[in-house]
Structures are given as C-alpha cells and as structure tokens.
Design a protein around this motif. Structure first.
Motif, PDB file in Angstrom:
ATOM      1  N   SER A  31       6.488  61.887  47.528  1.00 11.35           N
ATOM      2  CA  SER A  31       5.773  61.766  48.824  1.00 11.35           C
ATOM      3  C   SER A  31       4.688  60.457  48.795  1.00 11.35           C
ATOM      4  O   SER A  31       4.218  59.900  49.591  1.00 11.35           O
ATOM      5  N   SER A  32       4.571  59.857  47.590  1.00 17.81           N
ATOM      6  CA  SER A  32       3.698  58.568  47.463  1.00 17.81           C
ATOM      7  C   SER A  32       4.246  57.417  47.801  1.00 17.81           C
ATOM      8  O   SER A  32       3.626  56.576  48.114  1.00 17.81           O
ATOM      9  N   ARG A  33       5.659  57.444  48.083  1.00 17.35           N
ATOM     10  CA  ARG A  33       6.360  56.393  48.563  1.00 17.35           C
ATOM     11  C   ARG A  33       7.226  56.853  49.611  1.00 17.35           C
ATOM     12  O   ARG A  33       8.179  57.499  49.338  1.00 17.35           O
ATOM     13  N   PRO A  34       6.892  56.595  51.049  1.00 19.77           N
ATOM     14  CA  PRO A  34       7.618  57.538  52.010  1.00 19.77           C
ATOM     15  C   PRO A  34       8.968  57.145  52.290  1.00 19.77           C
ATOM     16  O   PRO A  34       9.804  57.827  53.037  1.00 19.77           O
ATOM     17  N   VAL A  35       9.704  55.925  51.818  1.00 23.06           N
ATOM     18  CA  VAL A  35      10.865  55.686  52.122  1.00 23.06           C
ATOM     19  C   VAL A  35      11.882  55.713  50.971  1.00 23.06           C
ATOM     20  O   VAL A  35      11.450  55.496  49.856  1.00 23.06           O
ATOM     21  N   LYS A  36      13.198  56.329  51.093  1.00 23.18           N
ATOM     22  CA  LYS A  36      13.964  56.526  49.992  1.00 23.18           C
ATOM     23  C   LYS A  36      15.356  55.920  50.304  1.00 23.18           C
ATOM     24  O   LYS A  36      15.849  56.250  51.501  1.00 23.18           O
ATOM     25  N   LEU A  37      15.845  55.176  49.605  1.00 24.69           N
ATOM     26  CA  LEU A  37      16.988  54.213  49.893  1.00 24.69           C
ATOM     27  C   LEU A  37      18.155  54.845  48.770  1.00 24.69           C
ATOM     28  O   LEU A  37      18.072  55.014  47.733  1.00 24.69           O
ATOM     29  N   HIS A  38      19.149  54.909  49.356  1.00 22.21           N
ATOM     30  CA  HIS A  38      20.283  55.487  48.666  1.00 22.21           C
ATOM     31  C   HIS A  38      21.384  54.131  48.558  1.00 22.21           C
ATOM     32  O   HIS A  38      21.472  53.640  49.410  1.00 22.21           O
ATOM     33  N   PHE A  39      21.968  54.172  47.478  1.00 27.07           N
ATOM     34  CA  PHE A  39      22.948  52.936  47.241  1.00 27.07           C
ATOM     35  C   PHE A  39      24.460  53.529  47.078  1.00 27.07           C
ATOM     36  O   PHE A  39      24.417  54.672  46.631  1.00 27.07           O
ATOM     37  N   CYS A  40      25.379  52.777  47.391  1.00 29.72           N
ATOM     38  CA  CYS A  40      26.877  53.133  46.871  1.00 29.72           C
ATOM     39  C   CYS A  40      27.154  53.556  45.766  1.00 29.72           C
ATOM     40  O   CYS A  40      27.986  54.465  45.467  1.00 29.72           O
ATOM     41  N   ASP A  41      26.348  53.169  44.652  1.00 28.65           N
ATOM     42  CA  ASP A  41      26.903  53.674  43.380  1.00 28.65           C
ATOM     43  C   ASP A  41      26.094  55.038  43.007  1.00 28.65           C
ATOM     44  O   ASP A  41      26.186  55.568  41.797  1.00 28.65           O
ATOM     45  N   GLY A  42      25.292  55.598  44.063  1.00 30.72           N
ATOM     46  CA  GLY A  42      24.700  57.042  43.868  1.00 30.72           C
ATOM     47  C   GLY A  42      23.397  56.966  43.386  1.00 30.72           C
ATOM     48  O   GLY A  42      22.725  57.906  43.450  1.00 30.72           O
ATOM     49  N   SER A  43      22.893  55.715  43.007  1.00 25.88           N
ATOM     50  CA  SER A  43      21.385  55.565  42.674  1.00 25.88           C
ATOM     51  C   SER A  43      20.451  55.548  43.850  1.00 25.88           C
ATOM     52  O   SER A  43      20.969  55.185  45.045  1.00 25.88           O
ATOM     53  N   VAL A  44      19.275  55.933  43.699  1.00 22.48           N
ATOM     54  CA  VAL A  44      18.083  55.807  44.876  1.00 22.48           C
ATOM     55  C   VAL A  44      17.203  54.935  44.281  1.00 22.48           C
ATOM     56  O   VAL A  44      16.863  54.722  42.974  1.00 22.48           O
ATOM     57  N   MET A  45      16.112  54.624  45.363  1.00 22.65           N
ATOM     58  CA  MET A  45      14.988  53.751  44.830  1.00 22.65           C
ATOM     59  C   MET A  45      14.021  54.270  46.146  1.00 22.65           C
ATOM     60  O   MET A  45      14.291  54.388  47.219  1.00 22.65           O
ATOM     61  N   HIS A  46      12.685  54.472  45.805  1.00 27.59           N
ATOM     62  CA  HIS A  46      11.660  54.808  46.574  1.00 27.59           C
ATOM     63  C   HIS A  46      10.876  53.412  46.862  1.00 27.59           C
ATOM     64  O   HIS A  46      10.499  52.781  46.162  1.00 27.59           O
ATOM     65  N   ALA A  47      10.180  53.588  48.072  1.00 28.89           N
ATOM     66  CA  ALA A  47       9.481  52.340  48.584  1.00 28.89           C
ATOM     67  C   ALA A  47       8.666  52.595  49.519  1.00 28.89           C
ATOM     68  O   ALA A  47       8.633  53.710  50.080  1.00 28.89           O
ATOM     69  N   ASP A  48       7.486  51.882  49.484  1.00 33.78           N
ATOM     70  CA  ASP A  48       6.379  52.026  50.481  1.00 33.78           C
ATOM     71  C   ASP A  48       6.559  51.212  51.756  1.00 33.78           C
ATOM     72  O   ASP A  48       6.715  51.825  52.830  1.00 33.78           O
ATOM     73  N   HIS A  49       7.579  50.155  51.413  1.00 36.19           N
ATOM     74  CA  HIS A  49       7.949  49.397  52.927  1.00 36.19           C
ATOM     75  C   HIS A  49       9.345  48.804  52.562  1.00 36.19           C
ATOM     76  O   HIS A  49       9.502  48.423  51.455  1.00 36.19           O
ATOM     77  N   VAL A  50      10.030  48.725  53.503  1.00 39.62           N
ATOM     78  CA  VAL A  50      11.359  48.343  53.514  1.00 39.62           C
ATOM     79  C   VAL A  50      11.637  47.253  54.549  1.00 39.62           C
ATOM     80  O   VAL A  50      11.327  47.707  55.752  1.00 39.62           O
ATOM     81  N   ILE A  51      12.083  45.985  54.369  1.00 39.89           N
ATOM     82  CA  ILE A  51      12.244  44.775  55.318  1.00 39.89           C
ATOM     83  C   ILE A  51      13.726  44.752  55.391  1.00 39.89           C
ATOM     84  O   ILE A  51      14.126  44.577  54.568  1.00 39.89           O
ATOM     85  N   ILE A  52      14.298  45.474  56.598  1.00 36.67           N
ATOM     86  CA  ILE A  52      15.772  45.299  56.852  1.00 36.67           C
ATOM     87  C   ILE A  52      16.083  44.080  57.586  1.00 36.67           C
ATOM     88  O   ILE A  52      15.512  43.468  58.559  1.00 36.67           O
ATOM     89  N   THR A  53      17.081  43.338  56.728  1.00 38.56           N
ATOM     90  CA  THR A  53      17.441  41.877  57.238  1.00 38.56           C
ATOM     91  C   THR A  53      18.923  41.747  57.589  1.00 38.56           C
ATOM     92  O   THR A  53      19.564  40.819  57.640  1.00 38.56           O
ATOM     93  N   VAL A  54      19.622  43.096  57.509  1.00 35.85           N
ATOM     94  CA  VAL A  54      20.936  43.032  57.800  1.00 35.85           C
ATOM     95  C   VAL A  54      21.210  42.593  59.188  1.00 35.85           C
ATOM     96  O   VAL A  54      20.203  42.554  60.181  1.00 35.85           O
ATOM     97  N   SER A  55      22.657  42.292  59.646  1.00 33.24           N
ATOM     98  CA  SER A  55      22.924  41.578  60.877  1.00 33.24           C
ATOM     99  C   SER A  55      22.722  42.614  62.028  1.00 33.24           C
ATOM    100  O   SER A  55      23.006  43.742  61.637  1.00 33.24           O
ATOM    101  N   LEU A  56      22.812  42.224  63.208  1.00 30.13           N
ATOM    102  CA  LEU A  56      22.929  42.878  64.312  1.00 30.13           C
ATOM    103  C   LEU A  56      24.101  43.920  64.239  1.00 30.13           C
ATOM    104  O   LEU A  56      24.093  45.030  64.784  1.00 30.13           O
ATOM    105  N   GLY A  57      25.342  43.318  63.716  1.00 28.95           N
ATOM    106  CA  GLY A  57      26.453  43.777  63.845  1.00 28.95           C
ATOM    107  C   GLY A  57      26.486  45.166  62.973  1.00 28.95           C
ATOM    108  O   GLY A  57      27.054  46.121  63.333  1.00 28.95           O
TER     109      GLY A  57
END
Length: 543
Positions: free
Chosen positions: A288-314
């Motif tokens: 709860s202290s970091r509101p964003v949770k990222l999941h990766f293709c290898d099954g790992s996760v990472m918690h973050a306060d802020h995520v900047i998405i720079t992937v393509s529009l595609g």
C-alpha cells in the motif's frame, strides 16, 4: 522513522525514457531524493533510435534526421558531444545536395525534363505549405500568389479555408482537389512526344503521386486520405537545415545514458501488466505504500510510487485492444479513446548493396562509381500500362539514392501496406524485385546491362512487438487535443488516490512535435519536471 525515497520506474529506454531519467538524476542526485529505475523490454537502449552498420557503412535503422538545427536540443547535444563530424562514412543523405542534380525517371526509362517535373513539384509544395500554415507564418499574401501566376491555387485554398471548419477533410483529398484545380486552370497543354505511352496528364498525376508517397514516409500515414487536414498546421518545425548525425543518432542516446549510475537501466525487463489505484483502497492485496505494481515477463514484480510510460502508441493501441490488458484496472475511457483515434503508421527502410556488375555499361566500359539520386515515377498499381515484372510493393517507393555520394549502398523508403509487406519477404524476393524494378528504369536511358544487388537489409518496425509501428500522426477523426489527452497523468487530480501514479511520455504525447525524436525528448523533460515540481511543492527537496 525512516522515510522511503519515492521510487520512479520508467518503462522504455528510448529518447523519452532516458531523457526523463537523465533529468531526474541530474537534478536530485546530490540530494539522493529519488530511487530511479529504467526498465527496457529489449536487449538494447535507444528504442526507435538504432544506429547500425551495413556493408561497412554506418546506417540508421530508425530515426535518421535532426529536423531543423535552429533551437533543437538534440543538435545542441550533438555539438557538445562532437557527434556531427566523423572520419568514417555514414548515412548522410548528401546525394541530393546542390552539387548533384536529382534525376527524375518515369517507368519505361524516360528521363523527365525539369519543365514537366518542376511545375508539379512546386504545386505540391505550395499545397503542403498552405496545409501546414506556412503561407501565414511567412506572410505570403494573395498579391504574392497572383504575381507568380498561382491565382487558381489561392482561389482553391481560400475555398477550402472557408469551408465550415473543414471538418473531416483529409490531406489526401485536399491535395487531389488542388491537382484538379491545377488541371482546370491549365489550357492548351500539348501531348508529350518521345515518352512512349505517357501523355501529359498521366505523367503529371504520376509525378504528383511520387510526392504524395514521399509525404507518406514523412508522416507514416499509409494513406493520406487518413491524415487530418486541420491538424497539419499545428505541427511545428525548427528552422534551419535538416541533418543526420555523423557519429550516429545513438551517440545522443549514449550521452543521456552515460550520466546514470550502473544498474539504473535494466535490459530484458518486458512489462506485461501494470496495476494502479484509480481510487484509494485500504486493503488492495499489494504494497500500500507504493501504489503501482509492475509485472514482468519473467514473473517478477516491482512496486513504484510513479511510473513513466514511454512505450510507442502502437504498443498502447495493442494494450487497449487486449482482453487481458496491460493496465489493471483498464485506462479510463477518455484516455483509451484518444489512443484509439490517433494514427500510428509504419515506415520501413530498405538498404541494398549494388553488385559490382551494375557499374558496367552495355559497351563493356566501367561506369563511374557514383550512383545518381533518382526520383521514381511509376504507373498506377492498377494501370494496364505498368511493367508486369515490377512487384506491387515497389510501386509507391518515391526515391532511390546512395546513402552518401560514393556509397555502393542504396536506400529506398516504404510506408503503409508496402512497408508491412516488405517485412515478410525473403531477401531473395527483395533482391529480384528491386533488380527488376530499377533495371526497367535505368537500362534504356543509362546503358546499364542490368541493376543488380548482392545484399539487402530491411527494417521491421511493424512486427517488432516492442514498437508495432514507426511514429504517430493525426488521423481523420482525431485532433491535436488527443495528444494533450495522451500526456495527462493518472489518476486525475480530482480523485483521492495517490497522485501521479502513471505518467505518459513519448513522441505521441507532444501536440506540436509529435513523430520526432525532439518531441520525445521534450516529453521526457515534461514528465520529469512534473515529478520534480510535485515534490518541490511538497517540500521534499530544497533549492
């Protein structure tokens, strides 16, 4: 009590992502305020910038140009890093420089005189200048157009401008309307002699189509009928010449990355899911202290306060169309609709190495090494007069040129369906199709036995899952406001949830510099500054 540093995760190590990371680190490193991490799904940094090598020459598989050097931050970085000069050859695209004349050839090997090419070229340029608002910016008046004999053009453009909002008008229909107006104003045109089955009108239309195809590669709109007319004037260019970078575009990326501590950039970390909190929840099943949770293709996760998405529009388009969804919960409707409305096209480059036998004439003499800069005028893909050996995917490639004056590596550009088709072809098919095409253009007028290629290299931006295309454009039905919507962070300020959980950067989030590397650069700065301002207001760091 130990206060955790805010963790900022940047998704994508392209221009936008590395610019944001560089800014955040350079401003706060001495105060050790943030924990910054860049996660990149691929095995390299750069994103849609990819400097490579082909047959001993340095080439750009992705971004190629600095679009205007006046005021460009990328030009400034290139100067600072001494990247504009090199003692090795590179893709500098100087084949069309002032000391080498462009040769325009029509299908069948007919060398076209400037007297037929230049008026159509000027017509196309004037139409695009009007669409892009350059006439107003350059203070070109009705008197100016009348003095040049362009009364018909002024009348046509005025009619378009007074149309109610020009709603739904495309660049494609505007251009074709301008061509029709040109024909209506032209009288007593004589038929051409010595151009086989070409008559004047067919030739003028084909020259016009050549310029349309060049515009398709500029914009990535596979069909100019899908490119919005009203938004075209919002697009901004830097003044000055457009140049390539002698030491490669990657030199700018490496400069941005070099300031980051080891371990900040993590390669091979493809994000599969991003969980965020549009509303505050006391019990949400994860940290709860970091509101964003990222999941990766290898099954790992990472918690973050802020995520900047720079992937393509595609990639974002694919994400909102996926039932599983990259974002959980899904993006708000207003954000998803903007993503859906905006255009994202495909532009690919084809590099071809000339076979040494190409430089021999029919009489056995060796032809000079320098290959001409060619503009290619094709019959319509549906014309009965077309050369049957020329494959359909070659018919909308507007130019063929050496990547520098004396290079044996030639370059063609492709957009839209032709660009997609190129990706699925085998090298042998490409070599045979290109050889047949350019032999039919050059063998009669230029005494080549045949034009042969020994090796080819194509880009594959459409099928690369990390990009799914090349760059954005304003499609009919969308507007510049959609770029502003793209740039809005989530959640909106009106909610009670932690602020600035998901931020968006990349060329498709910049209203006036979309589709460019400097647009991506500006967007990275914007989101870094948004976070810096946020924490400055909260008093977490002091000046």
């Amino acid at each position: 009590m130990v206060v955790k540093k805010p963790r900022i995760v940047i998704v994508g190590a392209g221009m936008a992502g590395l610019t944001a990371a560089n800014k955040l680190h350079s401003v706060t490193a001495s105060k050790d305020l943030f924990e910054v991490c860049v996660v990149e799904g691929g095995s390299r940094i750069g994103g849609r910038i990819n400097t490579s090598e082909f047959c001993g020459d340095q080439i750009e598989l992705g971004a190629t140009w600095i679009h205007g050097i006046g005021g460009s931050p990328l030009h400034k970085i290139a100067q600072q890093t001494h990247s504009l000069l090199s003692d090795k050859p590179w893709e500098c695209m100087d084949g069309n420089s002032s000391d080498q004349t462009t040769i325009t050839i029509a299908e069948g090997g007919f060398h076209l005189d400037p007297s037929i090419v230049n008026p159509i070229t000027r017509l196309f340029k004037n139409l695009m200048d009007h669409a892009q608002g350059k006439n107003q910016k350059n203070n070109i008046t009705e008197r100016d157009t009348t003095a040049r004999g362009d009364e018909f053009l002024h009348s046509f453009c005025k009619k378009v401008s007074t149309r109610v909002g020009s709603a739904g008008l495309s660049i494609g229909s505007f251009l074709r309307g301008g061509l029709d107006a040109y024909w209506d104003s032209s009288k007593d045109q004589e038929e051409f002699k010595g151009c086989g089955i070409w008559n004047r009108k067919l030739l003028e239309e084909a020259i016009f189509a050549m310029h349309e195809n060049t515009q398709r590669t500029y914009t990535s709109a596979g069909d100019l009928l899908n490119l919005d007319y009203n938004a075209e004037s919002e697009y901004q260019m830097f003044p000055g010449e457009e140049i390539t970078i002698a030491k490669g575009y990657l030199s700018i990326i490496e400069y941005l990355a070099s300031a980051l501590p080891p371990g900040v950039i993590q390669l091979g970390r493809k994000v599969t899911r991003i969980q965020w909190q549009p509303e505050r929840h006391e019990q949400n099943g994860f940290c709860s202290s970091r509101p964003v949770k990222l999941h990766f293709c290898d099954g790992s996760v990472m918690h973050a306060d802020h995520v900047i998405i720079t992937v393509s529009l595609g990639v974002l388009k694919a994400a909102i169309g996926d039932d599983q969804g990259m974002f959980q919960p899904p993006l708000p409707n207003y954000k998803a609709e903007a993503i859906s409305r905006l255009g994202f096209g495909v532009v690919n480059k084809l590099f071809m190495q000339l076979s040494p036998t190409t430089h021999h004439c029919k009489d056995g003499h060796h032809r000079p090494k320098r290959f001409p800069y060619l503009q290619l005028v094709f019959h319509s893909p549906h014309s009965e007069m077309r050369h049957k050996k020329i494959p359909w995917w070659m018919r909308r490639s507007p130019t063929l040129c050496p990547i520098y004056k004396n290079s044996s590596v030639l370059l063609c550009w492709f957009a839209g369906e032709e660009a997609k088709a190129l990706e699925s072809l085998k090298d042998e098919e490409i070599i045979n199709g290109a050889s047949d095409t350019f032999s039919s253009f050059l063998c009669s007028g230029y005494s080549y036995n045949e034009v042969q290629f020994s090796k080819v290299l194509k880009t594959k931006w459409a099928t690369d899952p990390l990009f799914l295309g090349s760059y954005s454009y304003v499609a009919v039905g969308s507007s510049g406001e959609d770029f502003d919507t793209m740039a809005e962070p989530l959640p909106r300020e009106s909610t009670s949830s932690p602020p600035l959980q998901i931020l968006f950067a990349g060329e498709a989030t910049h209203r006036t510099h979309y589709s460019t590397t400097h647009g991506a650069y500006f967007s990275g700065l914007r989101e870094a500054n948004r976070l810096l301002q946020h924490y400055h207001c909260l008093g977490i760091y002091n000046n």
